[in-house]
Design a protein around this motif. Sequence first.
Motif, PDB file in Angstrom:
ATOM      1  N   LEU A  12       3.208 -15.788  -2.739  1.00 54.90           N
ATOM      2  CA  LEU A  12       2.288 -14.852  -2.472  1.00 54.90           C
ATOM      3  C   LEU A  12       1.649 -14.191  -3.904  1.00 54.90           C
ATOM      4  N   SER A  13       2.058 -14.140  -4.679  1.00 54.44           N
ATOM      5  CA  SER A  13       1.402 -13.978  -6.137  1.00 54.44           C
ATOM      6  C   SER A  13       0.044 -14.682  -6.407  1.00 54.44           C
ATOM      7  N   GLY A  33      -0.866  -1.136  -7.740  1.00 57.27           N
ATOM      8  CA  GLY A  33       0.140  -0.808  -8.957  1.00 57.27           C
ATOM      9  C   GLY A  33       1.632  -1.549  -8.458  1.00 57.27           C
ATOM     10  N   VAL A  34       1.735  -2.452  -7.839  1.00 57.13           N
ATOM     11  CA  VAL A  34       2.990  -3.050  -7.411  1.00 57.13           C
ATOM     12  C   VAL A  34       3.076  -4.604  -7.830  1.00 57.13           C
ATOM     13  N   LYS A  35       4.196  -5.085  -8.048  1.00 57.57           N
ATOM     14  CA  LYS A  35       4.323  -6.539  -8.336  1.00 57.57           C
ATOM     15  C   LYS A  35       4.767  -7.257  -7.243  1.00 57.57           C
ATOM     16  N   LYS A  40       0.748  -1.248   0.021  1.00 53.63           N
ATOM     17  CA  LYS A  40       0.076   0.024   0.089  1.00 53.63           C
ATOM     18  C   LYS A  40       0.740   1.187  -0.011  1.00 53.63           C
ATOM     19  N   MET A  41       2.252   1.047   0.518  1.00 56.31           N
ATOM     20  CA  MET A  41       2.875   2.131   0.499  1.00 56.31           C
ATOM     21  C   MET A  41       3.862   2.387  -0.869  1.00 56.31           C
ATOM     22  N   GLY A  42       3.363   1.574  -1.716  1.00 56.31           N
ATOM     23  CA  GLY A  42       3.909   1.416  -3.152  1.00 56.31           C
ATOM     24  C   GLY A  42       5.481   0.739  -3.470  1.00 56.31           C
ATOM     25  N   LYS A 100      -5.001  -8.974  -4.941  1.00 53.17           N
ATOM     26  CA  LYS A 100      -5.739  -8.143  -5.153  1.00 53.17           C
ATOM     27  C   LYS A 100      -5.387  -6.677  -4.847  1.00 53.17           C
ATOM     28  N   ILE A 101      -4.354  -6.645  -3.599  1.00 58.57           N
ATOM     29  CA  ILE A 101      -3.935  -5.361  -3.362  1.00 58.57           C
ATOM     30  C   ILE A 101      -2.700  -4.922  -4.280  1.00 58.57           C
TER      31      ILE A 101
END
Length: 356
Positions: A114-115, A128-130, A101-103, A122-123
């Motif tokens: 985790l992917s 917009g992170v990978k 959430k902090m990018g 979803k998060i």
Amino acid sequence: MESEALVYSENEFGKLDGKVANGLIRHSEKFKIVGVIDSTKAGLDAGKYLDGVKNGIPVFQNIYAAIANLRRAPEYFIYGIAPLTPTIGEEDREVLFTAMKMGMHLVNGLPEFLSDDPEFAKIAKEFGVKIYDVRKPPARKNLHSFSGKIRQVKTPVIAVLGTDCAVGKRTTAVKLVDALRAEGMKVEFIATGQTGLLQGAKYGFAIDVLSSGFATGAVENAIFSAYEQEDPDIIIVEGQGALSHPAFTSSSAIIRGAMPDAIILQHPPKRKTRCDFPDFKMPTIASEIELLELFSKSKVIAITLNHEDMTDAELDLEILQCEENHKIPVTDVLKQGCDKLVAELLLLFPRPLSVK
């Protein structure tokens, strides 16, 4: 330029299960580590705490303190714990959610991918992170069966193996690579675990997530690729687990795939029982050497010690006794460097280096 990264190692930095964080603090070519998160060591210098030498990498209380002190969110957030339990607990999940959430992109070395987790996915999409699961095995088309082409490798292959897991095999291998390069040699390192890959190894994979049918071939292919593409003077292969350890099969695959010309054995003299297996006693150096040499048809040419729970005086005495008992060079690369190892390798494989 290296990408900046925070390493999460709550309550584990400097311990056995914090070996991913420990390794990245000691050596990282891929990431610029800007901080470690571990509330039990907050305020300390990571290098000073780990090895007694300051490196300017701070240890923070939590993710919020880290971002406040750094004044920005780094590009990557690395999960730096490698516990026996392969899954992340709820508290750590929340920390990782906060990082996304902090990018920050997530880098995960656990065999829990985790992917593939719907909540993480979803998060990641929302912010917009990978998510990079380092130990996720390659697609079936990119796996390799053993072919025998390892016999075409003319460069000496040296395997750094051990008497247990988390004894410092990778640390010794990386230090040896640096020492050999300082001598002007062209050296390639084959990583076989997540930390070596995170440190920036060009060749390698996480062997413990591969099926037995492909693990040996993966080792062979990584070595052969490095040999063909880099034309090195010597190849150093990272070991995993221990050949004598009933919980791990990685060592046998590494030995079979690498067919090493020589072996360096890593051992923690003060450790009485296997890491995470308190009912299993540690093997002796002599018993492990006997097993390795019988299985590999190669020779153990040096012993490297892990000084955990040892004073400098105890370490010095242990080195003297080991050299007397086994008649091969003995050192602790973090305390005494790699000079003995380099000298022994140059003696056994003089330039131009011997062929297989």
